[in-house]
Scaffold this motif. Structure first.
Motif, PDB file in Angstrom:
ATOM      1  N   THR A  69       2.450  -6.251   0.309  1.00  0.00           N
ATOM      2  CA  THR A  69       1.524  -6.371   1.633  1.00  0.00           C
ATOM      3  C   THR A  69       0.264  -5.529   1.298  1.00  0.00           C
ATOM      4  N   LEU A  70      -0.910  -5.874   1.824  1.00  0.00           N
ATOM      5  CA  LEU A  70      -1.611  -6.209   0.718  1.00  0.00           C
ATOM      6  C   LEU A  70      -2.496  -5.234   1.706  1.00  0.00           C
ATOM      7  N   ALA A  71      -3.856  -4.270   1.197  1.00  0.00           N
ATOM      8  CA  ALA A  71      -4.527  -3.249   1.465  1.00  0.00           C
ATOM      9  C   ALA A  71      -4.617  -3.526   3.069  1.00  0.00           C
ATOM     10  N   ASP A  72      -4.680  -4.568   3.479  1.00  0.00           N
ATOM     11  CA  ASP A  72      -5.000  -5.024   5.703  1.00  0.00           C
ATOM     12  C   ASP A  72      -3.411  -4.702   5.900  1.00  0.00           C
ATOM     13  N   GLY A  73      -2.721  -4.422   5.538  1.00  0.00           N
ATOM     14  CA  GLY A  73      -1.215  -4.181   6.683  1.00  0.00           C
ATOM     15  C   GLY A  73      -0.893  -5.345   6.559  1.00  0.00           C
ATOM     16  N   SER A  74      -1.287  -6.873   5.610  1.00  0.00           N
ATOM     17  CA  SER A  74      -0.877  -8.138   5.642  1.00  0.00           C
ATOM     18  C   SER A  74       0.411  -8.262   4.717  1.00  0.00           C
ATOM     19  N   VAL A  75       1.378  -8.468   5.551  1.00  0.00           N
ATOM     20  CA  VAL A  75       2.947  -8.816   3.801  1.00  0.00           C
ATOM     21  C   VAL A  75       2.756 -10.460   4.179  1.00  0.00           C
ATOM     22  N   ILE A  76       3.145 -10.434   2.545  1.00  0.00           N
ATOM     23  CA  ILE A  76       3.447 -11.521   2.229  1.00  0.00           C
ATOM     24  C   ILE A  76       4.296 -12.251   0.890  1.00  0.00           C
ATOM     25  N   GLU A  77       5.074 -13.244   2.150  1.00  0.00           N
ATOM     26  CA  GLU A  77       5.799 -13.257   1.003  1.00  0.00           C
ATOM     27  C   GLU A  77       5.804 -14.482  -0.318  1.00  0.00           C
ATOM     28  N   ILE A  78       6.220 -14.985  -1.410  1.00  0.00           N
ATOM     29  CA  ILE A  78       5.954 -15.055  -2.368  1.00  0.00           C
ATOM     30  C   ILE A  78       7.649 -15.770  -3.148  1.00  0.00           C
ATOM     31  N   ARG A  79       6.987 -17.098  -3.616  1.00  0.00           N
ATOM     32  CA  ARG A  79       8.135 -17.848  -3.118  1.00  0.00           C
ATOM     33  C   ARG A  79       7.666 -18.643  -4.427  1.00  0.00           C
ATOM     34  N   VAL A  95       3.696 -13.251   6.451  1.00  0.00           N
ATOM     35  CA  VAL A  95       4.897 -12.528   6.915  1.00  0.00           C
ATOM     36  C   VAL A  95       5.016 -11.704   8.622  1.00  0.00           C
ATOM     37  N   THR A  96       3.292 -11.049   8.267  1.00  0.00           N
ATOM     38  CA  THR A  96       3.418 -10.306   9.256  1.00  0.00           C
ATOM     39  C   THR A  96       3.808 -10.350  10.514  1.00  0.00           C
ATOM     40  N   PRO A  97       3.642 -11.280  11.123  1.00  0.00           N
ATOM     41  CA  PRO A  97       3.630 -11.027  12.513  1.00  0.00           C
ATOM     42  C   PRO A  97       5.399 -11.458  12.738  1.00  0.00           C
ATOM     43  N   PHE A  98       6.012 -11.304  11.840  1.00  0.00           N
ATOM     44  CA  PHE A  98       8.018 -11.806  11.526  1.00  0.00           C
ATOM     45  C   PHE A  98       8.398 -10.424  10.991  1.00  0.00           C
ATOM     46  N   ARG A  99       7.876  -9.788   9.915  1.00  0.00           N
ATOM     47  CA  ARG A  99       7.614  -8.451   9.452  1.00  0.00           C
ATOM     48  C   ARG A  99       8.090  -7.300  11.037  1.00  0.00           C
ATOM     49  N   ALA A 100       7.032  -7.280  11.819  1.00  0.00           N
ATOM     50  CA  ALA A 100       6.450  -6.619  13.299  1.00  0.00           C
ATOM     51  C   ALA A 100       7.665  -6.717  14.117  1.00  0.00           C
ATOM     52  N   ALA A 101       7.680  -7.749  13.850  1.00  0.00           N
ATOM     53  CA  ALA A 101       9.150  -7.994  15.541  1.00  0.00           C
ATOM     54  C   ALA A 101       9.982  -7.829  15.183  1.00  0.00           C
ATOM     55  N   GLU A 102      10.387  -7.895  13.734  1.00  0.00           N
ATOM     56  CA  GLU A 102      11.749  -7.500  13.200  1.00  0.00           C
ATOM     57  C   GLU A 102      11.432  -5.808  13.225  1.00  0.00           C
ATOM     58  N   GLN A 103      10.521  -5.170  12.902  1.00  0.00           N
ATOM     59  CA  GLN A 103      10.642  -3.908  12.900  1.00  0.00           C
ATOM     60  C   GLN A 103      10.660  -3.484  14.373  1.00  0.00           C
ATOM     61  N   ALA A 104       9.912  -3.938  15.004  1.00  0.00           N
ATOM     62  CA  ALA A 104       9.730  -4.039  17.261  1.00  0.00           C
ATOM     63  C   ALA A 104      11.640  -4.344  17.576  1.00  0.00           C
TER      64      ALA A 104
END
Length: 125
Positions: A69-79, A95-104
């Motif tokens: 999770t970056l300082a701006d709240g973005s969630v980055i998947e690293i492979r 993957v920020t939108p995906f994680r937000a939808a998952e949390q919702a």
């Protein structure tokens, strides 16, 4: 195979806010890893230990998947994956939108479970 930077794109540079002088063909990947560790992007722990662990994974050719999770709240998947003949390639996906939808969805499920429990309790009284 020598763990030196070969290629990157503008989105990668912007995503991690690298100083332009750090992104150059031939730059040791260790410099990028150290830069990220110093900024807390590799999680908690001593910078040298975090750098050593990440480089050991790359040298061993160990594939990995992690999220940061970056300082701006973005969630980055690293492979990270080894390349045939040596070297390592890493992909970075927002993957920020995906994680937000998952949390919702989790919240909606918890709310639904609570409403069902309340409805059952009302019927029992």
């Amino acid at each position: 195979g020598q763990l030196r930077l070969v290629a990157w794109n503008a989105r990668y540079a912007a995503l991690f806010d690298y100083p332009p002088e750090l992104l150059a063909v031939g730059t040791p990947v260790e410099a990028l890893v150290r830069h990220n560790a110093a900024r807390g992007l590799l999680g908690p722990g001593a910078t040298e230990e975090l750098v050593a662990r990440r480089l050991a994974h790359m040298r061993a050719g160990t594939p990995y998947v992690t999220e940061r999770t970056l300082a701006d709240g973005s969630v980055i998947e690293i492979r990270g994956n080894p390349m045939p003949g040596g070297g390592f390639v890493a992909t970075f996906t927002d993957v920020t939108p995906f994680r937000a939808a998952e949390q919702a969805l989790k919240l909606a499920n918890e709310t639904l479970e609570q409403r069902v429990a309340e409805a059952i309790a009302e019927r029992e009284h």
